[in-house]
Design a protein around this motif. Structure first.
Motif: not given
Length: 82
Positions: A1-7, A18-27, A67-68
């Motif tokens: 999971m991508s958010s898992l890599a940095y969280q 919030a971290p998941a949404l920020w990661f989504g925007l970052g992509t 969100c996913g």
């Protein structure tokens, strides 16, 4: 999971939105500033007929991706082995 890599693993045990949404925007940065210019659409769709609409749709799609990630993390966090 991508958010898992940095969280980290702690985020997977108690995911927050919030971290998941920020990661989504970052992509969204790569497509808007690398892929679209490479395909002739210009930076952030500047060479298209509706640049604002295209950027908004791209950001909305990437927020949906975030969100996913959050929903998937909630599902994984409910498992006993995490």
């Amino acid at each position: 999971m991508s958010s898992l890599a940095y969280q980290g693993h702690a985020w997977l045990q108690a995911p927050t939105l919030a971290p998941a949404l920020w990661f989504g925007l970052g992509t969204a940065v790569f497509p808007l500033f690398v892929m679209q210019p490479a395909m002739g659409a210009g930076f952030a769709s500047s060479r298209t007929p509706n640049p604002l609409k295209n950027c908004t749709k791209s950001l909305a799609n990437h927020l949906a991706f975030g969100c996913g990630l959050y929903v998937a993390a909630l599902a994984v966090s409910s498992l006993a082995w995490v």
